[in-house]
Scaffold this motif. Structure first.
Motif, short mmCIF file in Angstrom:
data_model
loop_
_atom_site.label_atom_id
_atom_site.label_comp_id
_atom_site.label_asym_id
_atom_site.label_seq_id
_atom_site.Cartn_x
_atom_site.Cartn_y
_atom_site.Cartn_z
N SER A 199 0.84 -1.20 0.00
CA SER A 199 0.00 0.00 0.00
C SER A 199 0.87 1.25 0.00
N GLN A 200 2.06 1.12 0.57
CA GLN A 200 3.08 2.16 0.50
C GLN A 200 4.40 1.49 0.17
N ALA A 201 5.35 2.28 -0.30
CA ALA A 201 6.67 1.75 -0.64
C ALA A 201 7.71 2.36 0.29
N LYS A 202 8.62 1.55 0.75
CA LYS A 202 9.69 2.02 1.64
C LYS A 202 10.99 2.04 0.84
N VAL A 203 11.59 3.23 0.73
CA VAL A 203 12.84 3.40 -0.02
C VAL A 203 14.00 3.43 0.96
N GLN A 214 21.95 17.81 6.37
CA GLN A 214 21.06 18.73 5.66
C GLN A 214 19.70 18.10 5.40
N THR A 215 19.44 16.95 6.01
CA THR A 215 18.18 16.22 5.82
C THR A 215 17.45 16.16 7.15
N ARG A 216 16.12 16.26 7.09
CA ARG A 216 15.33 16.27 8.32
C ARG A 216 14.18 15.27 8.22
N GLN A 217 13.72 14.84 9.37
CA GLN A 217 12.58 13.92 9.45
C GLN A 217 11.34 14.60 8.88
N GLY A 218 10.62 13.87 8.04
CA GLY A 218 9.40 14.42 7.44
C GLY A 218 9.63 15.23 6.18
N GLN A 219 10.88 15.40 5.77
CA GLN A 219 11.18 16.17 4.56
C GLN A 219 10.60 15.50 3.33
N GLU A 220 10.00 16.28 2.44
CA GLU A 220 9.40 15.73 1.23
C GLU A 220 10.47 15.44 0.18
N VAL A 221 10.32 14.32 -0.51
CA VAL A 221 11.28 13.86 -1.50
C VAL A 221 10.51 13.38 -2.73
N LYS A 222 11.05 13.66 -3.91
CA LYS A 222 10.43 13.18 -5.14
C LYS A 222 11.08 11.85 -5.54
N ILE A 223 10.25 10.86 -5.79
CA ILE A 223 10.72 9.52 -6.14
C ILE A 223 10.42 9.25 -7.61
N SER A 224 11.41 8.75 -8.34
CA SER A 224 11.19 8.36 -9.74
C SER A 224 11.94 7.06 -10.01
N THR A 225 11.61 6.42 -11.12
CA THR A 225 12.22 5.15 -11.48
C THR A 225 12.24 4.99 -13.00
N ASP A 226 13.21 4.23 -13.48
CA ASP A 226 13.30 3.97 -14.92
C ASP A 226 12.14 3.13 -15.41
N ASN A 262 0.57 2.53 -11.38
CA ASN A 262 2.02 2.34 -11.58
C ASN A 262 2.60 1.72 -10.31
N LEU A 263 2.27 0.48 -10.06
CA LEU A 263 2.62 -0.17 -8.80
C LEU A 263 4.13 -0.38 -8.70
N LEU A 264 4.71 0.13 -7.62
CA LEU A 264 6.13 -0.08 -7.35
C LEU A 264 6.30 -1.38 -6.56
N ARG A 265 7.19 -2.24 -7.03
CA ARG A 265 7.37 -3.54 -6.40
C ARG A 265 8.70 -3.58 -5.64
N SER A 266 8.74 -4.44 -4.65
CA SER A 266 9.93 -4.57 -3.81
C SER A 266 11.14 -4.94 -4.65
N GLY A 267 12.29 -4.27 -4.36
CA GLY A 267 13.53 -4.54 -5.06
C GLY A 267 13.82 -3.61 -6.22
#
Length: 352
Positions: A199-203, A214-226, A262-267
């Protein structure tokens, strides 16, 4: 008179021969004293220095996806699998029955235990009345009371075992593995299936010391994949390791939304864009200094008039240069041309 001249001439010739021989021997001795010419073959190479530069870098890191939740379904007791209610790829909900262990023998034991408990309950009531009329002893009543309590506990245990025979999903998700089939005997603790929650993906990725501060908890990040080049997934920093590993890197986890379209799968490998720039001092060498592949890279480092082979870890490529993360120091010189003829300890000469 003539004889005298002949003798003088012979003496002069002999003296000349002696002088010539001595001169010849002296020349030979001097030649032997001269140092031998250097006959060692030196390989001509070109070299470049390892330079340190301050670069402004867009902070985009690579990472891999792990399940948001992953749970192994284990058999709580030993027994034969009587029913298996799921297949690979099925979507299940938390608490849903996945498999049932054969409980026929336990059901028979439960019936006997219930009958025994009822009998002991009746006997206890009878002897309690007899004790009131002084027709029974207190010891007998106490004995029956303990036996009745033990029988009640046995009934409760058998009911619990029968309830445990219905193996339920500990979390919602997709059945990723199925380790048993109907009719197979499973030991207590044996794996029945694995459920993966997408239901969610862990990166999971690693940041350097300068990046992690320079990174903080809760900071928003953009995720992309080939895999989905036109899709972008929103993520947030959910965990920052308080301690670095042996490579001075810090483990960071992001939680990203997962789209059914666009389901992201483990690995899956992904790119995490922290949407900012950072200044770093980095070591750079010419790309042509790298031998073999970038993943298993090594270079030839100058050591006086010889070369030493050294393993290096590479980073980003920038034009004709490549970053060196470990293995070299600023100011060292590496071979950029002629490596094909080199090996550990080869003597070299530097070409202009």
């Amino acid at each position: 008179m003539k004889r005298k001249h002949i003798i003088v001439l012979i003496v002069l010739v002999l003296v000349g021969l002696i002088i010539f021989k001595l001169s010849s021997n002296k020349r030979i001795l001097e030649e032997k004293k001269q140092p031998e010419k250097d006959t060692l073959v030196r390989i001509p190479v070109k070299v470049a220095a390892v330079v340190e530069e301050l670069r402004t870098i867009n902070l985009v890191k690579t990472g891999s996806l792990a399940p948001f939740k992953e749970a192994k379904v284990l058999a709580p007791m030993a027994g034969t699998i009587a029913q298996l209610k799921v297949n690979l790829g099925d979507q299940v909900q938390e608490g849903q029955v996945l498999a049932v262990i054969d409980t026929r023998l336990m059901q028979l034991d439960l019936q006997k235990a219930v009958s025994n408990a009822r009998k002991l309950e009746r006997d206890l009531a009878t002897y309690t009345e007899l004790l009131a009329g002084q027709a029974a002893t207190q010891e007998k009543v106490n004995e029956l009371r303990q036996s009745h309590a033990d029988a009640i506990n046995q009934v409760a245990q058998l009911k619990k075992q029968i309830a445990d025979a219905y193996i339920k999903a500990p979390t919602s998700g997709t059945v990723a593995t199925k380790a048993v089939e109907v009719g197979v005997f499973a030991n207590a603790g044996a794996e029945i299936a694995t459920i993966v929650n997408l239901s969610q993906a862990k990166v999971q990725l690693n940041l350097t010391e300068s990046e992690v501060y320079q990174t903080r908890q809760g900071q928003e990040v953009k995720i992309s994949t080939d895999v989905y080049p036109d899709a972008e997934f929103k993520g947030k920093v959910s965990f920052i390791s308080p301690q670095a590993d042996e490579t001075r890197s810090y483990k960071v986890e992001l939680i990203a939304e997962n789209k059914q379209s666009n389901l992201l799968r483990s690995g899956t490998f992904v790119y995490a864009d922290f949407s900012r720039q950072t200044e770093q001092k980095i070591l750079l060498i010419p790309r042509e200094a790298i031998t073999e592949s970038v993943k298993d890279a090594f270079v030839y480092v100058l050591d006086q008039d010889k070369v030493r082979q050294r393993q290096v870890k590479t980073g980003i490529e920038s034009g004709s240069s490549i970053q060196i993360i470990s293995g070299l120091k600023a100011g060292e010189r590496v071979v950029t041309s002629g490596q094909i003829n080199l090996k550990e300890g080869t003597a070299i000469s530097i070409s202009k």
